[in-house]
Design a protein around this motif. Structure first.
Motif, PDB file in Angstrom:
ATOM      1  N   HIS A 108      13.045  19.235  45.113  1.00 16.39           N
ATOM      2  CA  HIS A 108      12.673  18.068  45.924  1.00 16.39           C
ATOM      3  C   HIS A 108      13.666  17.990  47.068  1.00 16.39           C
ATOM      4  CE1 HIS A 108      16.073  16.256  43.878  1.00 16.39           C
ATOM      5  NE2 HIS A 108      15.953  15.160  44.606  1.00 16.39           N
ATOM      6  N   VAL A 128       7.791  19.462  45.038  1.00 14.33           N
ATOM      7  CA  VAL A 128       6.952  18.306  45.376  1.00 14.33           C
ATOM      8  C   VAL A 128       6.470  18.486  46.810  1.00 14.33           C
ATOM      9  CG1 VAL A 128       8.069  16.719  43.763  1.00 14.33           C
ATOM     10  CG2 VAL A 128       8.975  16.957  46.094  1.00 14.33           C
ATOM     11  N   PRO A 129       5.375  17.823  47.172  1.00 11.92           N
ATOM     12  CA  PRO A 129       4.799  18.015  48.518  1.00 11.92           C
ATOM     13  C   PRO A 129       5.779  17.738  49.641  1.00 11.92           C
ATOM     14  CG  PRO A 129       3.269  16.841  47.102  1.00 11.92           C
ATOM     15  CD  PRO A 129       4.548  16.931  46.332  1.00 11.92           C
ATOM     16  N   SER A 130       6.688  16.795  49.453  1.00  6.93           N
ATOM     17  CA  SER A 130       7.607  16.414  50.547  1.00  6.93           C
ATOM     18  C   SER A 130       8.813  17.342  50.641  1.00  6.93           C
ATOM     19  CB  SER A 130       8.115  14.986  50.310  1.00  6.93           C
ATOM     20  OG  SER A 130       8.842  14.951  49.083  1.00  6.93           O
ATOM     21  N   ALA A 131       8.916  18.294  49.738  1.00  7.37           N
ATOM     22  CA  ALA A 131      10.103  19.170  49.744  1.00  7.37           C
ATOM     23  C   ALA A 131      10.069  20.111  50.941  1.00  7.37           C
ATOM     24  CB  ALA A 131      10.151  19.993  48.457  1.00  7.37           C
ATOM     25  N   ARG A 187       3.459  16.778  41.350  1.00  8.92           N
ATOM     26  CA  ARG A 187       3.215  15.431  41.882  1.00  8.92           C
ATOM     27  C   ARG A 187       4.548  14.852  42.370  1.00  8.92           C
ATOM     28  NH1 ARG A 187       1.070  12.872  36.679  1.00  8.92           N
ATOM     29  NH2 ARG A 187       2.317  14.587  35.850  1.00  8.92           N
ATOM     30  N   GLU A 188       4.479  14.073  43.433  1.00 11.12           N
ATOM     31  CA  GLU A 188       5.705  13.566  44.076  1.00 11.12           C
ATOM     32  C   GLU A 188       6.631  12.871  43.084  1.00 11.12           C
ATOM     33  OE1 GLU A 188       5.784  14.275  47.608  1.00 11.12           O
ATOM     34  OE2 GLU A 188       7.917  14.034  47.101  1.00 11.12           O
ATOM     35  N   GLU A 189       6.057  12.072  42.184  1.00  7.59           N
ATOM     36  CA  GLU A 189       6.934  11.305  41.271  1.00  7.59           C
ATOM     37  C   GLU A 189       7.018  11.944  39.890  1.00  7.59           C
ATOM     38  OE1 GLU A 189       7.602   9.468  44.452  1.00  7.59           O
ATOM     39  OE2 GLU A 189       8.749   9.155  42.591  1.00  7.59           O
ATOM     40  N   LEU A 191       8.020  15.448  39.208  1.00 12.30           N
ATOM     41  CA  LEU A 191       8.488  16.827  39.387  1.00 12.30           C
ATOM     42  C   LEU A 191       8.835  17.466  38.052  1.00 12.30           C
ATOM     43  CD1 LEU A 191       9.371  19.264  40.996  1.00 12.30           C
ATOM     44  CD2 LEU A 191      11.529  18.098  41.523  1.00 12.30           C
TER      45      LEU A 191
END
Ligand code: T1G
Length: 699
Positions: A108, A128-131, A187-189, A191
């Motif tokens: 992340h 995660v997608p935001s990584a 999923r973002e929350e 990992l």
């Protein structure tokens, strides 16, 4: 190891690393704020934890995850230059790569440098997608020295690996998934949960352990394609002129294609160590911390209350005012833009919109963003409309009388507690503050043109500027993505003041017999994007007005209609493709001015002599800025010059560069110049004192 250090080690380990079991999974969580840098404590914690799970037969797979805001953000940059301590990064990576069971990186935040390299050593990567993932070592004058130049090409091929490593840019998790760098998006929350599910699926498949080092399918096809490396060299020669790291990066990636893995790793190490020991890398690592240090103000505690800045007023819709307004609009802060006439206001708004639309054309903004930003802009012809703003930034003519009348007016119409800022480049902020009843709310916010692009923001602290206002504008600079450098009140503050001697000496030496092109070449070869004469021709000789009490070459050129590239004639002649060539007309003007002013002629200065004559006075001015307390620290001066005047970052800025040249050398040369050209060259007391005591300007 003594008992105490073992105890200390246990303590560190316990605070940094947490091991847990989830069924047959061994999970190592590292939590070492602020960014889980792979310093000795983290390496020890990883070594102990991985070893523990490696040796535990009940553990079928290992997951490495980080606490806090990010996965490992790389090696600990502050450890460079110190004696390396075991376990080294390579020791930890060997442990991971030979664990004999799947090791999965759960990413992340930003997996950067050694952090991404650690992920590449693992058998699998879940993110995660935001990584984001990247190898930014080139920005430190380095190359990925823990296998990144050998493993990344094996995953994505040498061409993309060269692009990513030479640019140092990060990529998002989804792009990394598409490239095969990441194996699963979590999923973002969730990992850890999703990483565990992924590992379970891997264990069920019971496939042979995948190791990046064993891959060859992405590198084999390039064994006989030297042209991709030639292309990379050609590009780096243009985009990274003067930097050492790119060539070593290209050589290391070549090794990934041409050599077996272990030999490639040996080659990478050689090339890394060469860079790590270079002055360029020392300069760029110094700069990394210098930029972050600049926002730390001694005596200003981090919890000083900040004023809320919900709405901003900008007075003046010219080039500066428009650019300044864009900084706030792009940060989602509404702006009331005030001008005197509708024509000026419409023109200014038109320029803002076209700037945004150009960014959208280049794919940097969406149309929706452009419209959203423009919707935050309120045009006005009346300063009375500033009654509801929390901050006003004045960006009008550089005339004290004009500024004082504006500050009287905005002092009267703005609400109590509103911050009143001037964008003046040179004028006395204290005098402007004295025109108001709220001097503690007056501050200088000196943007550099183009204000919506240049990252430097000089924050000029008036004698009465309050700590709360300082804390507010420092916080605001981060909101609008500027690097703040705090300056005291003096003519030209820091960047303009310190770089003025370079202009003065450039104009002096061409009257003594050195050509403008020799001056420009010396500074270009030093690492500046262009020399002062080429720059004046680009900007326009008529743009920066300077009234001198004597005849100058520049004024003669203007009188002759030679305003620079826009008239195809300035200090140089220009062809239709704007290619510059020396001008006999200019040489004649220079000779005439020199003769009229009785300036002694001498042989053209060599490149080395020019660097001393042009830049040692800059160092001297920096020492004066320091000893006068205008700048808080030498590294702030370096930040201001690198960001404000494109001083080549691989030299660290004038102060760091002076330390590498040697202060005694600079003091001696300045004294020689003082004998030849006058007392203005006399070295500053601080410079002499540091030179004589063996001290440095930068710590
Ligand atoms: N080492 C030491 N300190 C670091 C650090 C690092 N790698 N990264 C950040 N810090 C400190 C920083 O000085 C600041 O400290 C605080 O953390 C917050 O940073 C072997 C050789 C991760 C994107 O180049 O890009 O790995 O001021 O203000 O804006 O091949 O930090 O609070 O005291 O920047 O949220 C490669 C550098 C290293 C990444 C976060 N890695 N860091 O940005 O916070 S070389 C990098 C960043 C390497 C290997 C090679 C950013 C960030 P303080 P910040 P941020």
């Amino acid at each position: 190891m003594t008992r105490i250090s073992e105890f200390a080690r246990e303590l560190i380990m316990k605070q940094i690393a947490f091991q847990q079991r989830r069924g047959e999974m061994g999970i190592v969580t590292i939590d070492s704020p602020p960014v889980n840098a792979l310093g000795i404590g983290v390496r020890r914690a990883l070594d102990t934890s991985i070893r523990q799970f490696k040796d535990d037969a009940a553990v079928k797979a290992i997951i490495v995850i980080c606490g806090g805001r990010t996965f490992f953000a790389g090696a600990d940059i502050s450890e460079f230059g110190k004696e390396p301590e075991s376990p080294l990064l390579s020791d930890v990576f060997n442990l991971i790569e030979n664990a004999g069971k799947p090791v999965v990186a759960a990413v992340h935040g930003s997996a950067l440098g050694g952090g991404m390299e650690l992920a590449l050593v693992c058998n699998y990567r879940v993110a995660v997608p935001s990584a984001k993932l990247g190898l930014p070592e080139v920005k430190l004058g380095l190359l990925p020295g823990a296998g990144g130049t050998q493993r990344l090409p094996r995953l994505v091929g040498p061409e993309l690996a060269l692009d990513l490593i030479l640019s140092g840019r990060s990529i998002g998790a989804n792009e990394a998934l598409g490239l095969g760098i990441v194996d699963r998006i979590a999923r973002e929350e969730a990992l850890l949960d999703d990483a565990i599910d992924f590992v379970r699926s891997v264990l069920r498949e019971d496939k042979p352990l995948a190791r990046v080092r064993d891959r060859g399918d992405r590198t084999e096809p390039y064994k006989d394609r030297p042209e991709i490396f030639a292309a990379a060299r050609a590009k780096a020669g243009k985009t990274a002129r003067g930097f050492l790291a790119p060539e070593n990066i290209i050589k290391a990636v070549e090794a990934a294609v041409t050599l077996p893995f272990d030999e490639g790793m040996t080659r990478e190490r050689e090339l890394f160590v060469e860079l790590r020991e270079s002055t360029q890398s020392a300069a760029q690592r110094y700069y990394f911390f210098a930029e972050r240090q600049a926002s730390k103000i001694p005596g200003l505690s981090a919890d000083t209350p900040k004023l809320p800045i919900k709405r901003v007023g900008v007075i003046g819709a010219g080039t500066m005012g428009g650019g300044i307004a864009m900084n706030f609009l792009s940060a989602g802060i509404p702006v009331t833009l005030v001008e005197m006439t509708k024509e000026a206001l419409d023109r200014g708004i038109g320029i803002i919109r076209s700037n945004y639309e150009n960014s959208a054309k280049r794919g940097r903004l969406t149309t929706e963003q452009v419209n959203r930003y423009m919707a935050l802009l309120t045009p006005s012809l009346d300063t009375d409309s500033l009654g509801d703003v929390d901050l006003v930034i004045e960006a009008v003519f550089e005339r004290m009388d004009v500024k004082k009348s504006i500050f009287e007016k905005i002092d009267a119409v703005t609400k109590p507690g509103a911050v009143l800022a001037t964008n003046t480049s040179f004028l006395d902020v204290n005098e402007i503050a004295a025109a108001t009843r709220r001097p503690e709310f007056v501050v200088g916010l000196h943007f550099f043109s183009p204000a919506n692009v240049m990252r430097l923001l000089e924050i000029v602290r008036g004698a009465k500027t309050s700590e709360q206002v300082m804390a507010t504008v420092l916080g605001l600079s981060s909101t609008i993505k500027k690097v703040p450098v705090v300056s005291g009140v003096c003519y030209g503050f820091i960047a303009n003041r310190i770089m003025n001697p370079r202009r003065e000496q450039a104009e002096a030496v061409i009257l003594e017999g050195t050509s403008p092109q020799d001056v420009d070449k010396a500074l270009y070869d030093f690492g500046f994007p262009m020399g002062p004469f080429a720059l004046m021709d680009l900007v326009g000789l008529d743009v920066v007005k300077r009234d001198e009490p004597y005849r100058t070459v520049k004024q003669d050129l203007l009188n002759a209609g030679r305003r620079g590239q826009k008239t195809k004639a300035g200090y140089y002649d220009y062809d239709d493709n704007r290619r510059a060539s020396s001008s006999a007309v200019v040489a004649k003007i220079i000779a005439d001015v020199a003769a009229e002013r009785g300036i002694a002629q001498h042989a053209p200065l060599t490149q080395e002599e020019l660097i001393g004559r042009l830049l040692y006075p800059v160092v001297n001015e920096g020492a004066r800025i320091l000893e006068e307390g205008i700048a808080l620290r030498a590294s702030d001066i370096d930040v201001a010059c690198i960001l404000g005047y494109a001083w080549p970052v691989f030299t660290g800025g004038p102060m760091f560069w002076a330390d590498t040249v040697g202060l005694p050398t600079i003091v001696a040369e300045l004294r020689k110049m003082a004998e030849q050209h006058g007392p203005g060259f006399e070295p500053a007391n601080l410079l002499v004192q540091k030179a004589e005591s063996g001290g440095r300007l930068t710590s």
